[in-house]
Motif scaffolding. Structure first.
Motif, mmCIF file in Angstrom:
data_model
loop_
_atom_site.group_PDB
_atom_site.id
_atom_site.type_symbol
_atom_site.label_atom_id
_atom_site.label_comp_id
_atom_site.label_asym_id
_atom_site.label_seq_id
_atom_site.Cartn_x
_atom_site.Cartn_y
_atom_site.Cartn_z
ATOM 1 N N ILE A 12 0.859 -1.168 0.000
ATOM 2 C CA ILE A 12 0.000 0.000 0.000
ATOM 3 C C ILE A 12 0.900 1.224 0.000
ATOM 4 O O ILE A 12 1.858 1.313 0.775
ATOM 5 N N VAL A 13 0.594 2.165 -0.879
ATOM 6 C CA VAL A 13 1.421 3.352 -1.050
ATOM 7 C C VAL A 13 0.656 4.570 -0.561
ATOM 8 O O VAL A 13 -0.502 4.768 -0.915
ATOM 9 N N ARG A 24 10.619 12.499 4.207
ATOM 10 C CA ARG A 24 10.804 11.120 4.665
ATOM 11 C C ARG A 24 9.916 10.160 3.872
ATOM 12 O O ARG A 24 8.773 10.476 3.562
ATOM 13 N N LEU A 25 10.470 9.004 3.587
ATOM 14 C CA LEU A 25 9.691 7.915 3.004
ATOM 15 C C LEU A 25 9.898 6.692 3.887
ATOM 16 O O LEU A 25 11.021 6.195 4.024
ATOM 17 N N PHE A 26 8.830 6.205 4.505
ATOM 18 C CA PHE A 26 8.901 5.031 5.368
ATOM 19 C C PHE A 26 8.664 3.775 4.533
ATOM 20 O O PHE A 26 7.699 3.694 3.769
ATOM 21 N N VAL A 27 9.554 2.807 4.701
ATOM 22 C CA VAL A 27 9.476 1.534 3.995
ATOM 23 C C VAL A 27 9.204 0.483 5.071
ATOM 24 O O VAL A 27 10.062 0.217 5.913
ATOM 25 N N MET A 28 8.007 -0.142 5.057
ATOM 26 C CA MET A 28 7.500 -0.802 6.250
ATOM 27 C C MET A 28 7.168 -2.277 6.021
ATOM 28 O O MET A 28 6.609 -2.649 4.981
ATOM 29 N N TYR A 56 4.690 6.625 2.677
ATOM 30 C CA TYR A 56 5.158 5.293 3.024
ATOM 31 C C TYR A 56 4.911 4.294 1.897
ATOM 32 O O TYR A 56 4.078 4.503 1.012
ATOM 33 N N LEU A 57 5.652 3.208 1.980
ATOM 34 C CA LEU A 57 5.390 1.978 1.247
ATOM 35 C C LEU A 57 5.238 0.906 2.316
ATOM 36 O O LEU A 57 6.186 0.606 3.032
#
Length: 213
Positions: A12-13, A24-28, A56-57
């Motif tokens: 989910i993006v 910031r880009l959160f990669v989860m 986020y991704l």
């Protein structure tokens, strides 16, 4: 938005950078038996009350559980080499996805719980120059006692979180996590009294401090 990316890793993006100015880009990565919404709830909690909203991704585990729902990243009880292979396949696919002009200027932060915490650690070890930080919540660390004498390269900062009553992750594995990550000189860690293998408000607050919200 939901999409299927490389190797059929579903995610989910949520990309709100243009509207908020937060780079910031959160990669989860979620834990065993959960799904991608677990980490979205976590990061929404971190940003609650903030004027900005996160990008986020949030990835869905590569194996779905029959009948019970939820997913996982590697089979429960599998050996060290199989676990590492599974993590490598996901990590390679995710890093390839991030190798895009769309993400070039973003500060990339890994965050994972349990299996997802171990996944985040393995991705940093194999791709040390991609991520600015990694937040490991109650990570599994079985099999990492011997690292062939190789320290984790790069400049990634680590936040390691465990509950004092977490009996899902054996104490020896927790100690291994502290030792291996501590050798980088870039580790912050917290322990939460009376907390088991779970996520509590104090952890959410500490994550916010770590990322300097």
């Amino acid at each position: 938005m939901r999409l299927s990316s490389v190797n059929h890793i579903e995610t989910i993006v949520g990309d709100r950078n243009a509207a908020t100015g937060d780079d910031r880009l959160f990669v989860m990565f979620h834990g065993y038996g959960n799904d991608e919404r677990e980490m979205i709830r976590v990061i929404d909690g971190v940003y609650a009350g903030a004027r900005r909203t996160p990008s986020y991704l949030s990835f869905h585990g590569t194996y779905d559980r029959d009948y019970m729902g939820g997913a996982y990243w590697y089979p429960d009880g599998c050996g060290i080499e199989e676990r590492r292979r599974e993590c490598s396949a996901v990590g390679n696919a995710v890093v390839a996805l991030l190798d895009s002009p769309m993400f070039a200027s973003r500060r990339k932060i890994l965050i994972g719980f349990s299996q997802g915490g171990y996944m985040s650690y393995r991705i940093v070890r194999e791709h040390p120059d991609v991520f600015d930080a990694a937040i490991l919540m109650s990570p599994s660390f079985k099999g990492e006692e011997a690292t062939d004498g190789t320290a984790i390269a790069g400049d990634t900062r680590f936040l390691l979180l465990y509950g004092s009553e977490d009996h899902t992750i054996p104490l020896d594995d927790q100690r291994t996590a502290h030792r291996v990550l501590g050798e980088t000189g870039r580790l912050e860690s917290r322990e939460y009294t009376g907390v088991g293998h779970a996520i509590r408000k104090a952890e959410i607050e500490d994550i916010g401090k770590f990322i300097e919200l």
